[in-house]
Enzyme design. Sequence first.
Site: not given
Ligand code: AMP
Ligand code: ZN
Length: 663
Positions: A110, A112, A114, A221, A284, A308, A402, A405, A420, A426
């Site tokens: 899957e 990850k 952010d 997820y 996983k 990562k 500036c 101006c 400024c 300006c």
């Molecule tokens: P870390 O915070 O770097 O330890 O990474 C763990 C976090 O990755 C988890 O708490 C999730 O919030 C996040 N995460 C994002 N995508 C996934 C995914 N597909 N499966 C599991 N965790 C995920």
């Molecule tokens: Zn200015």
Amino acid sequence: MNPSERIKELIRIIEQHNHSYYVLNAPVISDYEYDMLYKELEQLELMYPDEKVSNSPTQRVGSVVKGFDTELHTQRMYSLDNSYNKEDLYEWVSRLKKVLGETPIEYTCELKYDGASISLTYEKGQLTKALTRGDGTQGDNVTTNIRTIKSIPLSLKGDYPPFFEIRGEVVLPFKNFKKLNDLRIFNGEEPFMNPRNTASGSLKIQDPAIVSQRGLDCLLYQLAGEFPEINTQFDFLEKAKSWGFKVPNTAKKSSSIEEVLKFISFYDTARHDLPYETDGVVVKVNSLDFQAELGYTAKSPRWAMAYKFKAVSVESELESIDYQVGRTGAITPVANLSPVLLAGTVVKRASLHNADQIEKLDIRIGDTVFVEKGGEIIPKITGVDLSKRSLNASPLQYITHCPKCNSPLHRVAGDAKHFCLNERECPPQIIGKISHFISRKALNIDGLGEETVSLLHENKLIQSYADLYTLNPILLLQLDRMAQKSVDNMLKGIAASKLIPFEKVLFGLGIRFVGETVAKKLARGFGSMTALKKANYESLIALDEIGGVIAKSVLLFFEDPFHMDLVNRLESYGLQMEISNKLKVQGSKLNGANFVISGVFEKHSRPELKELIEINGGKVVGSLSSKTTYLLAGDQMGPSKKTKAASLNITLISEDAFVEMIV
Ligand code: AMP
Ligand code: ZN
């Protein structure tokens, strides 16, 4: 059908449409039809308050909360172990084999996502709770905010278990992040750094109405609980999808680490085309029995491994620095780089944010710098390759005046940026402020754009937004590129802006820290410009969500005679200066005309339009007939209405054309 049944049916239908729109990205009805269903539900709930349920789609935006309670997770929310290369992954597999023996292992790959982790609880198919990860054992109850995310189902469909938790990531898609930041820059606020921090910060806002405007999304997820009928992680994902959750279709089953590596290398590039930010892949072990056998370390599951992605970084040369002057006078240094390819796009410029940032990097002209693209839209400079620095490179002197101006720059304690202060002369500030004033969310003046504003300013026809209302058509016609028609359109647009509600006028003034939402709060709290002018610190901060910074900025604005003069002039030209349902244009221009209103309008609500018609002597009727004079047509009007109007020879007019009829 009795009202109680209809309410239940509407809730089901609307949630289904939310699912099509926000989860599947495939709407099946027009926004207008959706609005109609939504309004019908709102109306019924108003008439039968006993039938209103907390998980109705009308209840997504709840009321302001004071702080968030900390609550225990029923099952711990773990972190993930990280890996950075092939070798790390092979080592993980050999650890798996020590426990599982030589049986072949299947994996689910899957992305990850952010953002901010979240755990949702569903009881009998209803969302009852949402907790942040917190320390893993307990998190903050942010249910009111989570409910505003439309891709999260409030009620489930299908064969869901009676009680379970589901985990996912709240993300802010790039598109919405950019929209949010454009608006912030426009409002003179510091833009947010990246989508992740903005997503997690948004969950802790006390007013769900603000959260609902952030454009958050939630990708699921993981399930937590007992699911006797599910045997693998992949089936988990499929099941969750069938219950109505948003589970990206990117997950893939793999029968070997080589396949896993292919997935990783594919998404290392392809992730740049995804609508949201990802920082790696999560691999996983697919079988849940295997997962149970493997168990957890103190910190993370043994059956999962995050891989990562490397932040994409390239080298380039710093050629020069531009200093941009914003509408509020804030100075932003921008690096000009030798063009370089980064994550599929050519990068020529990078933000340097402010003087501190330049100092911290000790960046010098001619330096070879590292440019990185993280979650931010604009790439950033993360460092300097000192080994390549030329001997005669001298430290950068931040500008003191500036660039536009030439007035001296100021930096107030607590502000990261230099400013400024020459607001009145300006040019970029003047043009920026007028452009803000005419923008869609403020006075919404058609027929006038930033380019024209610059042209008018260069030719000394306008110095401030108040000057828009005294423009002389004869002088306008003398300008290059100005034909009679564009002058007419411009003046009509300006005249029509006199009907724009007070809260938008207030937003248009461009008071620092007074964005759209704050302007609304101030307008509703004080009711009129006269009252707001008399406000003091205490009465300002007494309003919800108005803190010290905003209060001071408002006071500072009205203390300045220059601003007072602008506001007084706007008032004398007839702009809306108080909250009022009674719009000021009144007359008999519509005597004898019958109107049908249809569709969705940008500038006025339907009741406002109805009122405008009536106070000008017209009549609003429900359906088209030979007696109808005009069909006032908004967006998303049904095609059948159009055909019928044509067959009856009824004139179609737009909102703008209508306003022009009465001003
Ligand atoms: P870390 O915070 O770097 O330890 O990474 C763990 C976090 O990755 C988890 O708490 C999730 O919030 C996040 N995460 C994002 N995508 C996934 C995914 N597909 N499966 C599991 N965790 C995920
Ligand atoms: Zn200015």
